[in-house]
Design a protein around this motif. Structure first.
Motif, PDB file in Angstrom:
ATOM      1  N   ILE A   1       0.611  -1.066  -0.116  1.00 19.43           N
ATOM      2  CA  ILE A   1      -0.096  -0.089   0.133  1.00 19.43           C
ATOM      3  C   ILE A   1       1.160   1.366  -0.095  1.00 19.43           C
ATOM      4  CG2 ILE A   1      -1.675   1.366   1.276  1.00 19.43           C
ATOM      5  CD1 ILE A   1      -2.984  -1.239   2.236  1.00 19.43           C
ATOM      6  N   ARG A   2       1.939   1.350   0.897  1.00 18.94           N
ATOM      7  CA  ARG A   2       2.726   2.448   0.799  1.00 18.94           C
ATOM      8  C   ARG A   2       3.630   2.558  -0.566  1.00 18.94           C
ATOM      9  NH1 ARG A   2       5.942   1.889   6.790  1.00 18.94           N
ATOM     10  NH2 ARG A   2       4.313   2.560   7.944  1.00 18.94           N
ATOM     11  N   GLU A   3       4.078   1.640  -1.097  1.00 13.55           N
ATOM     12  CA  GLU A   3       4.612   1.604  -2.519  1.00 13.55           C
ATOM     13  C   GLU A   3       3.572   1.923  -3.592  1.00 13.55           C
ATOM     14  OE1 GLU A   3       6.109  -2.177  -3.431  1.00 13.55           O
ATOM     15  OE2 GLU A   3       7.676  -2.068  -1.983  1.00 13.55           O
ATOM     16  N   PHE A   4       2.237   1.725  -3.503  1.00 15.62           N
ATOM     17  CA  PHE A   4       1.281   2.074  -4.376  1.00 15.62           C
ATOM     18  C   PHE A   4       1.093   3.640  -4.242  1.00 15.62           C
ATOM     19  CE2 PHE A   4      -3.167   2.951  -5.013  1.00 15.62           C
ATOM     20  CZ  PHE A   4      -3.208   3.082  -6.543  1.00 15.62           C
ATOM     21  N   SER A   5       0.953   4.175  -2.950  1.00 17.68           N
ATOM     22  CA  SER A   5       0.834   5.430  -2.685  1.00 17.68           C
ATOM     23  C   SER A   5       1.813   6.325  -3.028  1.00 17.68           C
ATOM     24  CB  SER A   5       0.561   5.552  -1.035  1.00 17.68           C
ATOM     25  OG  SER A   5       0.737   7.072  -0.666  1.00 17.68           O
ATOM     26  N   GLU A   6       3.062   5.850  -2.855  1.00 19.48           N
ATOM     27  CA  GLU A   6       4.516   6.697  -3.327  1.00 19.48           C
ATOM     28  C   GLU A   6       4.359   6.678  -4.772  1.00 19.48           C
ATOM     29  OE1 GLU A   6       6.575   8.680  -1.738  1.00 19.48           O
ATOM     30  OE2 GLU A   6       5.449   8.128  -0.117  1.00 19.48           O
ATOM     31  N   SER A   7       4.119   5.689  -5.564  1.00 25.78           N
ATOM     32  CA  SER A   7       4.214   5.718  -7.035  1.00 25.78           C
ATOM     33  C   SER A   7       3.218   6.797  -7.510  1.00 25.78           C
ATOM     34  CB  SER A   7       3.954   4.584  -7.701  1.00 25.78           C
ATOM     35  OG  SER A   7       2.687   3.795  -7.478  1.00 25.78           O
ATOM     36  N   ALA A   8       1.911   6.753  -7.000  1.00 21.97           N
ATOM     37  CA  ALA A   8       0.758   7.639  -7.376  1.00 21.97           C
ATOM     38  C   ALA A   8       1.354   8.952  -7.067  1.00 21.97           C
ATOM     39  CB  ALA A   8      -0.402   7.386  -6.536  1.00 21.97           C
ATOM     40  N   LYS A   9       1.839   9.281  -6.024  1.00 18.18           N
ATOM     41  CA  LYS A   9       2.290  10.743  -5.682  1.00 18.18           C
ATOM     42  C   LYS A   9       3.559  11.079  -6.782  1.00 18.18           C
ATOM     43  CE  LYS A   9       1.699  10.849  -0.805  1.00 18.18           C
ATOM     44  NZ  LYS A   9       2.357  11.094   0.741  1.00 18.18           N
ATOM     45  N   GLN A  10       4.286  10.238  -7.139  1.00 14.18           N
ATOM     46  CA  GLN A  10       5.354  10.632  -8.127  1.00 14.18           C
ATOM     47  C   GLN A  10       4.611  10.870  -9.435  1.00 14.18           C
ATOM     48  OE1 GLN A  10       8.365  11.379  -7.726  1.00 14.18           O
ATOM     49  NE2 GLN A  10       8.154  10.822  -5.356  1.00 14.18           N
ATOM     50  N   ASP A  11       3.738  10.012  -9.733  1.00 14.11           N
ATOM     51  CA  ASP A  11       2.812  10.191 -11.008  1.00 14.11           C
ATOM     52  C   ASP A  11       2.057  11.390 -11.116  1.00 14.11           C
ATOM     53  OD1 ASP A  11       3.925   7.724 -11.744  1.00 14.11           O
ATOM     54  OD2 ASP A  11       1.826   6.479 -11.509  1.00 14.11           O
ATOM     55  N   ILE A  12       1.626  11.628 -10.014  1.00 18.64           N
ATOM     56  CA  ILE A  12       0.925  12.968 -10.196  1.00 18.64           C
ATOM     57  C   ILE A  12       1.829  14.233 -10.294  1.00 18.64           C
ATOM     58  CG2 ILE A  12      -0.413  14.769  -8.653  1.00 18.64           C
ATOM     59  CD1 ILE A  12      -1.836  12.016  -7.550  1.00 18.64           C
ATOM     60  N   ARG A  13       3.209  14.196  -9.565  1.00 18.75           N
ATOM     61  CA  ARG A  13       4.088  15.289  -9.452  1.00 18.75           C
ATOM     62  C   ARG A  13       4.711  15.523 -10.868  1.00 18.75           C
ATOM     63  NH1 ARG A  13       5.999  13.760  -3.853  1.00 18.75           N
ATOM     64  NH2 ARG A  13       5.137  15.552  -2.744  1.00 18.75           N
ATOM     65  N   SER A  14       4.930  14.157 -11.604  1.00 18.01           N
ATOM     66  CA  SER A  14       5.443  14.413 -13.026  1.00 18.01           C
ATOM     67  C   SER A  14       4.470  14.700 -13.943  1.00 18.01           C
ATOM     68  CB  SER A  14       5.948  12.837 -13.410  1.00 18.01           C
ATOM     69  OG  SER A  14       4.887  11.809 -13.397  1.00 18.01           O
ATOM     70  N   GLU A  15       3.145  14.503 -13.858  1.00 16.12           N
ATOM     71  CA  GLU A  15       2.206  14.911 -14.515  1.00 16.12           C
ATOM     72  C   GLU A  15       1.834  16.595 -14.154  1.00 16.12           C
ATOM     73  OE1 GLU A  15       0.437  13.658 -16.943  1.00 16.12           O
ATOM     74  OE2 GLU A  15       1.610  11.815 -16.835  1.00 16.12           O
ATOM     75  N   LEU A  16       1.892  17.132 -13.021  1.00 14.61           N
ATOM     76  CA  LEU A  16       1.746  18.522 -12.934  1.00 14.61           C
ATOM     77  C   LEU A  16       3.049  19.187 -13.577  1.00 14.61           C
ATOM     78  CD1 LEU A  16       0.852  18.690  -9.235  1.00 14.61           C
ATOM     79  CD2 LEU A  16      -0.560  19.062 -10.991  1.00 14.61           C
ATOM     80  N   GLY A  17       4.099  18.811 -13.794  1.00 12.98           N
ATOM     81  CA  GLY A  17       5.272  19.636 -14.334  1.00 12.98           C
ATOM     82  C   GLY A  17       6.162  20.222 -13.275  1.00 12.98           C
ATOM     83  N   PRO A  18       7.099  21.077 -13.978  1.00 18.52           N
ATOM     84  CA  PRO A  18       8.073  21.620 -13.059  1.00 18.52           C
ATOM     85  C   PRO A  18       7.558  22.810 -12.254  1.00 18.52           C
ATOM     86  CG  PRO A  18       8.393  22.388 -15.279  1.00 18.52           C
ATOM     87  CD  PRO A  18       7.402  21.103 -15.142  1.00 18.52           C
TER      88      PRO A  18
END
Length: 141
Positions: free
Chosen positions: A40-57
């Motif tokens: 669950i923690r790994e899934f949560s961290e990967s979701a956060k990283q995906d959102i950050r990468s989609e939002l942009g710099p």
């Protein structure tokens, strides 16, 4: 995660787990629970990283904790952009309450001493006499 569990509650949970699962199956159950929590923690961290990468710099400083309304408001009020710290520091609640209390109890304050030391709170406003008419405003009628 378990900051509010006391020692007696922890011992009760361990005894209850031993009684429910038995001493033979308990290590396997603990391993399964820990594996699930890790996933669950790994899934949560990967979701956060995906959102950050989609939002942009532009949103590199974005924190998910800021989505909590209390945290967001506290962060905005702590910033000194609005000058709220000066207002907060300049307002002395004890002093203001003391002045109100003194005015209510009719102690000597600058306003009370000018009228003889006593304020008449029951005095009704004077009604205009025959000579003293209220102002007439033609635009208001």
């Amino acid at each position: 995660m378990f900051n509010d569990i006391g020692p007696l509650e922890l011992i009760t949970l361990v005894v209850l787990a031993v009684l429910v699962f038995g001493p033979d199956k308990l290590p396997k159950v603990i391993q399964d629970v820990m594996r699930t929590v890790r996933k669950i923690r790994e899934f949560s961290e990967s979701a956060k990283q995906d959102i950050r990468s989609e939002l942009g710099p532009e949103f590199k400083d974005f924190e998910f904790e800021d989505l909590n309304p209390k945290t967001f408001i506290r962060k905005q009020l702590d910033s000194d952009e609005l000058g709220l710290k000066e207002i907060r520091n300049g307002f002395d609640l004890k002093k203001e309450m003391a002045e109100v209390t003194d005015a209510v109890h009719s102690t000597d304050t600058p306003a009370a001493s000018s009228s003889g030391g006593r304020i008449d709170m029951t005095k009704k406003p004077e009604e205009p006499g025959e000579d003293n008419r209220p102002p007439f405003d033609a635009d208001a009628t």
